[in-house]
Design a protein around this motif. Structure first.
Motif, PDB file in Angstrom:
ATOM      1  N   ILE A 204      28.853 -47.403   0.669  1.00 52.00           N
ATOM      2  CA  ILE A 204      28.175 -46.703  -0.319  1.00 52.00           C
ATOM      3  C   ILE A 204      29.453 -45.509  -0.080  1.00 52.00           C
ATOM      4  O   ILE A 204      30.533 -45.629  -0.562  1.00 52.00           O
ATOM      5  N   GLY A 205      29.016 -44.644   0.404  1.00 50.32           N
ATOM      6  CA  GLY A 205      29.826 -43.308   1.185  1.00 50.32           C
ATOM      7  C   GLY A 205      31.091 -43.685   1.540  1.00 50.32           C
ATOM      8  O   GLY A 205      32.151 -42.496   1.565  1.00 50.32           O
ATOM      9  N   LYS A 206      31.721 -44.733   2.309  1.00 49.23           N
ATOM     10  CA  LYS A 206      32.569 -44.762   2.579  1.00 49.23           C
ATOM     11  C   LYS A 206      33.215 -46.422   2.450  1.00 49.23           C
ATOM     12  O   LYS A 206      34.408 -46.513   3.056  1.00 49.23           O
ATOM     13  N   PHE A 207      33.032 -46.980   1.215  1.00 50.50           N
ATOM     14  CA  PHE A 207      32.726 -47.831   0.302  1.00 50.50           C
ATOM     15  C   PHE A 207      35.036 -48.450   0.597  1.00 50.50           C
ATOM     16  O   PHE A 207      35.542 -47.603   0.027  1.00 50.50           O
ATOM     17  N   GLY A 208      34.998 -49.063   0.276  1.00 52.79           N
ATOM     18  CA  GLY A 208      37.005 -49.249   1.205  1.00 52.79           C
ATOM     19  C   GLY A 208      37.907 -48.745   2.197  1.00 52.79           C
ATOM     20  O   GLY A 208      38.680 -49.287   2.961  1.00 52.79           O
ATOM     21  N   GLY A 209      37.798 -47.820   3.375  1.00 54.38           N
ATOM     22  CA  GLY A 209      37.631 -47.334   4.529  1.00 54.38           C
ATOM     23  C   GLY A 209      38.536 -47.207   4.559  1.00 54.38           C
ATOM     24  O   GLY A 209      38.934 -45.884   3.578  1.00 54.38           O
ATOM     25  N   ASP A 210      40.000 -47.382   5.903  1.00 48.42           N
ATOM     26  CA  ASP A 210      40.860 -47.218   5.793  1.00 48.42           C
ATOM     27  C   ASP A 210      41.919 -47.401   4.857  1.00 48.42           C
ATOM     28  O   ASP A 210      42.707 -47.522   4.428  1.00 48.42           O
ATOM     29  N   THR A 211      41.320 -48.668   4.740  1.00 50.68           N
ATOM     30  CA  THR A 211      42.493 -50.129   3.747  1.00 50.68           C
ATOM     31  C   THR A 211      42.570 -48.629   2.112  1.00 50.68           C
ATOM     32  O   THR A 211      43.514 -48.470   1.379  1.00 50.68           O
ATOM     33  N   ASP A 212      41.527 -48.104   1.732  1.00 47.75           N
ATOM     34  CA  ASP A 212      41.396 -47.730   0.308  1.00 47.75           C
ATOM     35  C   ASP A 212      41.701 -46.141   0.282  1.00 47.75           C
ATOM     36  O   ASP A 212      41.669 -45.190  -0.903  1.00 47.75           O
ATOM     37  N   ASN A 213      41.603 -45.262   1.364  1.00 48.57           N
ATOM     38  CA  ASN A 213      41.877 -44.326   2.034  1.00 48.57           C
ATOM     39  C   ASN A 213      42.794 -43.916   1.426  1.00 48.57           C
ATOM     40  O   ASN A 213      43.776 -44.737   1.337  1.00 48.57           O
ATOM     41  N   TRP A 214      42.916 -42.587   0.285  1.00 44.56           N
ATOM     42  CA  TRP A 214      44.001 -42.061  -0.502  1.00 44.56           C
ATOM     43  C   TRP A 214      44.930 -42.525  -1.599  1.00 44.56           C
ATOM     44  O   TRP A 214      46.348 -43.158  -1.782  1.00 44.56           O
ATOM     45  N   MET A 215      43.712 -44.320  -1.779  1.00 47.84           N
ATOM     46  CA  MET A 215      44.561 -45.230  -2.231  1.00 47.84           C
ATOM     47  C   MET A 215      43.991 -44.592  -4.111  1.00 47.84           C
ATOM     48  O   MET A 215      42.725 -44.306  -4.330  1.00 47.84           O
ATOM     49  N   TRP A 216      44.166 -45.307  -5.357  1.00 48.70           N
ATOM     50  CA  TRP A 216      44.198 -45.912  -6.516  1.00 48.70           C
ATOM     51  C   TRP A 216      43.921 -46.810  -6.738  1.00 48.70           C
ATOM     52  O   TRP A 216      45.019 -47.207  -6.787  1.00 48.70           O
TER      53      TRP A 216
END
Length: 712
Positions: A204-216
């Motif tokens: 939950i707290g890091k859902f998406g990891g590096d893939t979603d980081n900085w993303m919308w």
């Protein structure tokens, strides 16, 4: 006036004509600069409700974590603190073990006795801000060298700090604003007993990891909770069982009403660093040197770390925080370079510089004062081989393997041994012994050896040989690997038992013969030499930038300017809204819990979804936290101006109520630290109702909900 000159002046006007969503404003000045605009946009508070030194105000609910690495906000009268999951990641990781994996499973203290202490964590409240520009600059003049100028400024600043904190337990800093044209004194109260209260699992707290980081779009529940403790009399104190929860001067009530498009949104926090006055030469240097080197070196570093982390649960826990810290600005640098190029930031900066040059040339007085500003800056970036070498040293040797930095920390012990100062020897040994368990708990020598060999060879391949320590003078990567492995075999710094044995009877001779200690000394010595070689260029750039920024302020006297972020409290304001990242593409301003279900991929560790969350979603067990559309909104975006350091900052509505916590920027506007992009730049926030839903429905920590003031 010629058409070209008109165009150039218009370019400057557009670039510096600030809109409501751009600007990191000093809270002590919003009564002069911003309050009318803020109220017109939907703020229902006064300037004194936001910043006051005489009564409780919003500033008293906002804290700098660890002197500015992140931001947090008070959400109860018992010292309960909300921040981002990634801001508490180090503490969550430090408390984790294979038996109690709080990264994987989350952590919740259902009673205060279960809260976990964190000896190195601190929170700082802003007490007051004072403009001390006239005092600081009283004794300086343009005939001084930059070193002389800085020495004079530092002396006055230290005197002001001493006077400001006399007979108090406060701390203070004098901070440079507008590239040395303004100075402010900040006084803080820092608390040192900060305990972990709650954190969702990484899924939950890091859902998406590096893939979603900085993303919308984003669905991450990026939050964690701590509690501030103090001595029974309310003053800061080190951890003690006798300490009590802090009673803050102010805490934020929490809105359950949610947000809608165009709602007022205000962010208060401690943004770390922006450089909006950076010139075209500086932007090119950032792209070609700083960012390119960071990406090149960290790509290899992250590969090595990931390989080790994939070997076991223990390995993942050991290096989770280190990996996250390194990957965050690795991806940021990739995105920033793309954004700077795509948005033609260099060309925009050049237009501003051309307009500035014409403005200067139109007056003999201006030419006398500002005539050299741009040439000083441009010249400072020429012949930058030493800077390139220094950047490789930072990424490849200083921030790469851990062992060199750790070994270099023994220089004070070596000095004490050389002087046979038994008291200092004893103190240094005790200091090292105190931290040795924590260091080796999250350390794998074989992995660090791989980092030193691989990153060291990248340094060797890309740095002029005249700058290299002799230990890196090898013919091939395989030769360096053999040398590094030999060093680790002989050294005590990769082996806890050897190091403990040395500390039982420390010897200067043994320390000086240690190959990794010797390498650490050589690396730092060469790094400092590289800094010395750049001093003239840095001084030129510092002076040129000071004159350039001063000139811009004079050139546009009717503009409202804000200083670059520098880890001091700022206020930004704007509205909730989506954006169009590309032709034919529109991003809505919010996401929902449905995204956890849609993105769930059992084969991808970045997109795991807890079964309990899935069950609650299927049962539509949303409680009082659902939006009026019947869904749980997970995240939303606004056009607030933020950067690193704002992580965890409260997002506040027009009534002063908490509606979310800021945690990221968006990929399309990664150039924003240098040039704000109004159409694209967005602040990604976790919806406070999602936070409360996780705390209450998912974790069952209703004890925490009961502390809060919820506004329906």
């Amino acid at each position: 006036m010629k058409r070209t000159l008109i165009t150039l002046f218009l370019a400057v006007t557009v670039s510096f004509n600030l809109l409501a969503d751009e600007g990191m404003w000093l809270p002590s000045l919003i009564h002069k600069l911003n309050i009318k605009d803020m109220q017109a946009d939907g703020l229902q508070l006064t300037a004194e409700d936001i910043y006051s030194i005489n009564k409780s105000s919003l500033k008293d609910a906002i804290v700098a974590l660890d002197h500015g690495s992140c931001t947090g906000e008070l959400i109860s009268n018992e010292g309960l603190l909300l921040t981002n999951h990634h801001c508490g990641f180090g503490e969550i990781q430090a408390h984790s073990s294979v038996e109690h994996d709080y990264l994987k499973d989350g952590f919740w203290a259902l009673k205060k006795e279960d809260e976990l202490p964190n000896p190195s964590k601190s929170v700082s409240f802003l007490v007051r801000i004072e403009d001390v520009t006239s005092k600081v600059l009283e004794g300086v003049n343009e005939k001084m060298t930059e070193s002389e100028r800085q020495k004079a400024i530092s002396k006055v600043g230290n005197d002001l700090i001493t006077a400001a904190i006399k007979d108090t337990h406060y701390e203070a800093k004098v901070k440079n604003m507008f590239d040395g044209n303004k100075y402010l004194l900040f006084v803080y109260e820092t608390f040192r007993d900060v305990r972990l209260v709650g954190a969702p699992p990484e899924s939950i707290g890091k859902f998406g990891g590096d893939t979603d980081n900085w993303m919308w779009p984003r669905h991450t529940g990026d939050f964690s909770m701590f509690r501030i403790y103090c001595a029974p009399d309310g003053t800061p104190a080190d951890y003690s069982k006798e300490n009590v929860p802090l009673k803050p001067r102010h805490f934020l009530p929490i809105s359950l009403k949610g947000v809608e498009k165009d709602d007022y949104a205000m962010v208060m926090g401690y943004p770390g660093s922006t450089d909006r006055f950076k010139t075209s030469w500086g932007v090119e240097n950032t792209m070609e040197v700083t960012n390119s080197i960071r990406v090149k070196v960290r790509t290899e570093k992250l590969r090595i770390l990931k390989d080790y982390m994939n070997t076991s649960q223990k390995a993942k826990i050991q290096y989770a925080s280190k990996y996250a810290r390194s990957s965050n600005y690795w991806k940021n640098s990739i995105g920033q370079n793309k954004g700077l190029k795509k948005l033609h930031v260099v060309e925009d900066k050049q237009e501003i510089e051309n307009a500035f040059a014409k403005w200067v040339a139109a007056s003999s007085e201006r030419k006398a004062e500002y005539g050299n500003a741009l040439s000083l800056i441009a010249n400072s970036y020429k012949n930058n081989s030493a800077q390139i070498a220094q950047s490789y040293f930072i990424e490849g040797l200083i921030r790469g393997p851990e062992v060199l930095g750790y070994a270099y920390g023994f220089t004070r012990l070596e000095d004490a041994l050389a002087k046979d100062d038994k008291e200092k020897i004893k103190k240094n040994v005790a200091r090292i012994q105190k931290s040795i368990d924590d260091y080796f708990k999250d350390y794998d020598a074989a992995t660090d050896a791989k980092l030193l060999a691989s990153l060291g060879y990248i340094v060797k391949e890309n740095v002029d040989a005249k700058y290299l320590p002799e230990e890196l003078d090898v013919k091939s990567k395989k030769d360096l690997e053999k040398r590094v492995n030999k060093y680790f075999k002989k050294s005590m710094f990769g082996n806890k038992a050897k190091l403990e044995a040395f500390l039982e009877n420390p010897s200067q001779k043994q320390l000086e013969k240690d190959p990794l200690y010797t390498l650490s000394r050589d690396v730092i010595s060469q790094y400092r030499e590289l800094a010395k070689q750049q001093k003239e260029s840095v001084d030129e750039r510092t002076k040129g930038r000071r004159l350039f920024v001063k000139g811009l302020l004079e050139m546009n006297p009717d503009k409202k300017y804000y200083p670059n972020a520098n880890s001091t409290m700022r206020v930004t304001y704007g509205t909730v809204k989506g954006y169009d990242p590309a032709d034919g593409v529109h991003y809505e301003y919010f996401t929902t819990l449905k995204g956890y279900i849609e993105k769930y991929d059992p084969k991808n560790p970045e997109f795991q979804t807890p079964q309990r969350l899935i069950d609650l979603y299927n049962a539509k067990d949303f409680g009082q936290y659902a939006d009026k559309d019947g869904t749980v909104h997970t995240c939303f975006i606004s056009d607030n101006d933020i950067t690193g350091g704002n992580s965890g900052s409260p997002v506040i509505n027009g009534k002063g109520e908490l509606i979310g916590a800021a945690f990221d920027g968006n990929w399309e506007a990664m150039s924003g630290d240098i040039a704000f992009e109004h159409k694209l730049q967005r602040c990604i926030c976790v919806d406070i109702r999602f936070v409360l839903w996780v705390v209450d429905k998912y974790a069952g920590a209703t004890n925490l909900i009961n502390e809060m003031t919820l506004v329906k």
